[in-house]
Design a protein around this motif. Structure first.
Motif, PDB file in Angstrom:
ATOM      1  N   GLY A 128       0.819  -1.208   0.000  1.00  0.00           N
ATOM      2  CA  GLY A 128       0.000   0.000   0.000  1.00  0.00           C
ATOM      3  C   GLY A 128       0.850   1.254   0.000  1.00  0.00           C
ATOM      4  O   GLY A 128       0.561   2.228  -0.704  1.00  0.00           O
ATOM      5  N   ARG A 129       1.928   1.250   0.779  1.00  0.00           N
ATOM      6  CA  ARG A 129       2.828   2.405   0.839  1.00  0.00           C
ATOM      7  C   ARG A 129       3.511   2.626  -0.523  1.00  0.00           C
ATOM      8  O   ARG A 129       3.679   3.749  -0.964  1.00  0.00           O
ATOM      9  CB  ARG A 129       3.857   2.211   1.946  1.00  0.00           C
ATOM     10  CG  ARG A 129       3.234   2.244   3.339  1.00  0.00           C
ATOM     11  CD  ARG A 129       4.223   1.803   4.406  1.00  0.00           C
ATOM     12  NE  ARG A 129       5.325   2.723   4.533  1.00  0.00           N
ATOM     13  CZ  ARG A 129       5.328   3.793   5.310  1.00  0.00           C
ATOM     14  NH1 ARG A 129       4.272   4.073   6.053  1.00  0.00           N
ATOM     15  NH2 ARG A 129       6.387   4.569   5.375  1.00  0.00           N
ATOM     16  N   ARG A 130       3.881   1.537  -1.175  1.00  0.00           N
ATOM     17  CA  ARG A 130       4.509   1.633  -2.500  1.00  0.00           C
ATOM     18  C   ARG A 130       3.525   2.201  -3.521  1.00  0.00           C
ATOM     19  O   ARG A 130       3.874   3.048  -4.340  1.00  0.00           O
ATOM     20  CB  ARG A 130       5.022   0.251  -2.925  1.00  0.00           C
ATOM     21  CG  ARG A 130       5.906   0.258  -4.141  1.00  0.00           C
ATOM     22  CD  ARG A 130       6.563  -1.096  -4.398  1.00  0.00           C
ATOM     23  NE  ARG A 130       5.656  -2.230  -4.326  1.00  0.00           N
ATOM     24  CZ  ARG A 130       5.653  -3.138  -3.350  1.00  0.00           C
ATOM     25  NH1 ARG A 130       6.506  -3.063  -2.361  1.00  0.00           N
ATOM     26  NH2 ARG A 130       4.791  -4.138  -3.378  1.00  0.00           N
ATOM     27  N   TYR A 131       2.272   1.761  -3.448  1.00  0.00           N
ATOM     28  CA  TYR A 131       1.238   2.265  -4.353  1.00  0.00           C
ATOM     29  C   TYR A 131       1.103   3.778  -4.197  1.00  0.00           C
ATOM     30  O   TYR A 131       1.063   4.519  -5.180  1.00  0.00           O
ATOM     31  CB  TYR A 131      -0.098   1.580  -4.058  1.00  0.00           C
ATOM     32  CG  TYR A 131      -1.221   2.085  -4.932  1.00  0.00           C
ATOM     33  CD1 TYR A 131      -1.524   1.464  -6.133  1.00  0.00           C
ATOM     34  CD2 TYR A 131      -1.962   3.208  -4.575  1.00  0.00           C
ATOM     35  CE1 TYR A 131      -2.540   1.941  -6.949  1.00  0.00           C
ATOM     36  CE2 TYR A 131      -2.974   3.685  -5.381  1.00  0.00           C
ATOM     37  CZ  TYR A 131      -3.259   3.052  -6.571  1.00  0.00           C
ATOM     38  OH  TYR A 131      -4.254   3.537  -7.374  1.00  0.00           O
ATOM     39  N   VAL A 132       1.024   4.231  -2.961  1.00  0.00           N
ATOM     40  CA  VAL A 132       0.885   5.669  -2.707  1.00  0.00           C
ATOM     41  C   VAL A 132       2.101   6.424  -3.241  1.00  0.00           C
ATOM     42  O   VAL A 132       1.958   7.445  -3.920  1.00  0.00           O
ATOM     43  CB  VAL A 132       0.692   5.955  -1.195  1.00  0.00           C
ATOM     44  CG1 VAL A 132       0.692   7.453  -0.927  1.00  0.00           C
ATOM     45  CG2 VAL A 132      -0.604   5.337  -0.704  1.00  0.00           C
ATOM     46  N   ALA A 133       3.288   5.925  -2.951  1.00  0.00           N
ATOM     47  CA  ALA A 133       4.517   6.601  -3.392  1.00  0.00           C
ATOM     48  C   ALA A 133       4.580   6.719  -4.913  1.00  0.00           C
ATOM     49  O   ALA A 133       4.995   7.756  -5.447  1.00  0.00           O
ATOM     50  CB  ALA A 133       5.740   5.859  -2.865  1.00  0.00           C
ATOM     51  N   GLU A 134       4.154   5.677  -5.613  1.00  0.00           N
ATOM     52  CA  GLU A 134       4.253   5.671  -7.076  1.00  0.00           C
ATOM     53  C   GLU A 134       3.115   6.415  -7.762  1.00  0.00           C
ATOM     54  O   GLU A 134       3.333   7.130  -8.737  1.00  0.00           O
ATOM     55  CB  GLU A 134       4.285   4.218  -7.585  1.00  0.00           C
ATOM     56  CG  GLU A 134       5.553   3.485  -7.212  1.00  0.00           C
ATOM     57  CD  GLU A 134       5.490   1.995  -7.525  1.00  0.00           C
ATOM     58  OE1 GLU A 134       4.494   1.530  -8.127  1.00  0.00           O
ATOM     59  OE2 GLU A 134       6.448   1.293  -7.164  1.00  0.00           O
ATOM     60  N   LEU A 135       1.887   6.249  -7.275  1.00  0.00           N
ATOM     61  CA  LEU A 135       0.724   6.777  -7.997  1.00  0.00           C
ATOM     62  C   LEU A 135       0.054   7.986  -7.355  1.00  0.00           C
ATOM     63  O   LEU A 135      -0.688   8.701  -8.017  1.00  0.00           O
ATOM     64  CB  LEU A 135      -0.301   5.662  -8.204  1.00  0.00           C
ATOM     65  CG  LEU A 135       0.228   4.465  -9.005  1.00  0.00           C
ATOM     66  CD1 LEU A 135      -0.791   3.351  -9.033  1.00  0.00           C
ATOM     67  CD2 LEU A 135       0.599   4.878 -10.415  1.00  0.00           C
ATOM     68  N   LEU A 136       0.296   8.196  -6.070  1.00  0.00           N
ATOM     69  CA  LEU A 136      -0.324   9.325  -5.363  1.00  0.00           C
ATOM     70  C   LEU A 136       0.733  10.042  -4.516  1.00  0.00           C
ATOM     71  O   LEU A 136       0.587  10.169  -3.291  1.00  0.00           O
ATOM     72  CB  LEU A 136      -1.468   8.833  -4.467  1.00  0.00           C
ATOM     73  CG  LEU A 136      -2.556   7.997  -5.128  1.00  0.00           C
ATOM     74  CD1 LEU A 136      -3.478   7.395  -4.085  1.00  0.00           C
ATOM     75  CD2 LEU A 136      -3.338   8.834  -6.112  1.00  0.00           C
ATOM     76  N   PRO A 137       1.799  10.510  -5.139  1.00  0.00           N
ATOM     77  CA  PRO A 137       2.921  11.045  -4.366  1.00  0.00           C
ATOM     78  C   PRO A 137       2.595  12.282  -3.523  1.00  0.00           C
ATOM     79  O   PRO A 137       3.373  12.639  -2.646  1.00  0.00           O
ATOM     80  CB  PRO A 137       3.972  11.360  -5.431  1.00  0.00           C
ATOM     81  CG  PRO A 137       3.199  11.529  -6.694  1.00  0.00           C
ATOM     82  CD  PRO A 137       2.014  10.616  -6.579  1.00  0.00           C
ATOM     83  N   THR A 138       1.459  12.906  -3.759  1.00  0.00           N
ATOM     84  CA  THR A 138       1.094  14.083  -2.961  1.00  0.00           C
ATOM     85  C   THR A 138       0.434  13.700  -1.634  1.00  0.00           C
ATOM     86  O   THR A 138       0.232  14.558  -0.778  1.00  0.00           O
ATOM     87  CB  THR A 138       0.126  15.000  -3.741  1.00  0.00           C
ATOM     88  OG1 THR A 138      -1.058  14.267  -4.049  1.00  0.00           O
ATOM     89  CG2 THR A 138       0.776  15.518  -5.011  1.00  0.00           C
ATOM     90  N   VAL A 139       0.096  12.428  -1.466  1.00  0.00           N
ATOM     91  CA  VAL A 139      -0.556  11.971  -0.235  1.00  0.00           C
ATOM     92  C   VAL A 139       0.520  11.586   0.787  1.00  0.00           C
ATOM     93  O   VAL A 139       1.282  10.652   0.555  1.00  0.00           O
ATOM     94  CB  VAL A 139      -1.493  10.766  -0.509  1.00  0.00           C
ATOM     95  CG1 VAL A 139      -2.100  10.250   0.786  1.00  0.00           C
ATOM     96  CG2 VAL A 139      -2.566  11.136  -1.512  1.00  0.00           C
ATOM     97  N   PRO A 140       0.591  12.296   1.911  1.00  0.00           N
ATOM     98  CA  PRO A 140       1.580  11.932   2.934  1.00  0.00           C
ATOM     99  C   PRO A 140       1.216  10.600   3.591  1.00  0.00           C
ATOM    100  O   PRO A 140       0.041  10.332   3.864  1.00  0.00           O
ATOM    101  CB  PRO A 140       1.493  13.069   3.951  1.00  0.00           C
ATOM    102  CG  PRO A 140       0.681  14.148   3.314  1.00  0.00           C
ATOM    103  CD  PRO A 140      -0.155  13.494   2.261  1.00  0.00           C
ATOM    104  N   VAL A 141       2.235   9.781   3.839  1.00  0.00           N
ATOM    105  CA  VAL A 141       2.032   8.485   4.489  1.00  0.00           C
ATOM    106  C   VAL A 141       3.008   8.360   5.647  1.00  0.00           C
ATOM    107  O   VAL A 141       4.196   8.628   5.491  1.00  0.00           O
ATOM    108  CB  VAL A 141       2.284   7.314   3.510  1.00  0.00           C
ATOM    109  CG1 VAL A 141       2.050   5.976   4.203  1.00  0.00           C
ATOM    110  CG2 VAL A 141       1.430   7.434   2.278  1.00  0.00           C
TER     111      VAL A 141
END
Length: 191
Positions: A128-141
């Protein structure tokens, strides 16, 4: 040297609301200081209904997850949210993605809400963290580990308190730590 050694002891939480994934809620329930940790955040953490539906039991034997989650919502530390139509469409695209790219229900619901509402995510799963980093980089995790560090830091609590809640979450809720934070975990637990 001592200052350098504890340079990791700081606030990692971004401004604004946090949306919690299922494993994070379990970790917080299992840390032994639920109200203290969530109270340090300074606003209700959002939890999507499908995430709450994934929680089958309290990580601490003998405690009821329904009662504790309800009490946390009544106190304003957690806020139950439902997906809008737009969020639900994103959710479906995540849970119905091709097998190698598919996220589970809780991760997908958390992501859909956080992205649409411009909030940060607290999530531990590497996929899930990889998905966010690659496709939604503006979402802080951030992770459960960084949530615990930030809570202890904001409250001015000791390293011993932090070690206690992290060890409790790891033993009762089997808290996972993202690959990229394994060294940080060792720093936290170092005696």
């Amino acid at each position: 040297r001592k200052g350098t050694r504890l340079s990791w002891f700081r606030d990692y939480l971004p401004a604004g609301s946090l949306v919690l994934d299922t494993s994070v809620i379990l970790n917080v329930l299992g840390c032994g200081a639920v109200e203290v940790v969530l109270g340090a955040i300074g606003g209700p953490c959002l939890v999507e209904e499908k995430v709450l539906g994934e929680i089958q039991r309290h990580p601490v034997p003998g405690l009821c997850h329904f009662e504790e989650l309800d009490a946390l919502m009544q106190s304003g530390l957690l806020a139950r949210v439902a997906m809008s139509e737009v969020e639900y469409r994103r959710f479906l695209s995540l849970v119905q993605a091709p097998l190698g790219q598919r996220l589970d229900v809780g991760e997908s619901a958390t992501l859909a809400v956080a992205y649409a509402r411009n909030h940060a995510i607290v999530m531990d799963e590497n996929k899930g963290r990889r998905y966010v980093a690659e496709l939604l980089p503006t979402v802080p995790v951030v992770s459960s580990l960084k949530l615990f560090i930030s809570a202890a830091f904001r409250l001015g609590r000791s390293r011993a308190f932090l070690q206690e809640i992290v060890e409790s979450a790891r033993s009762t809720a089997r808290m996972a730590v993202p690959r990229t934070e394994r060294e940080l975990l060792l720093d936290v637990l170092r005696r």
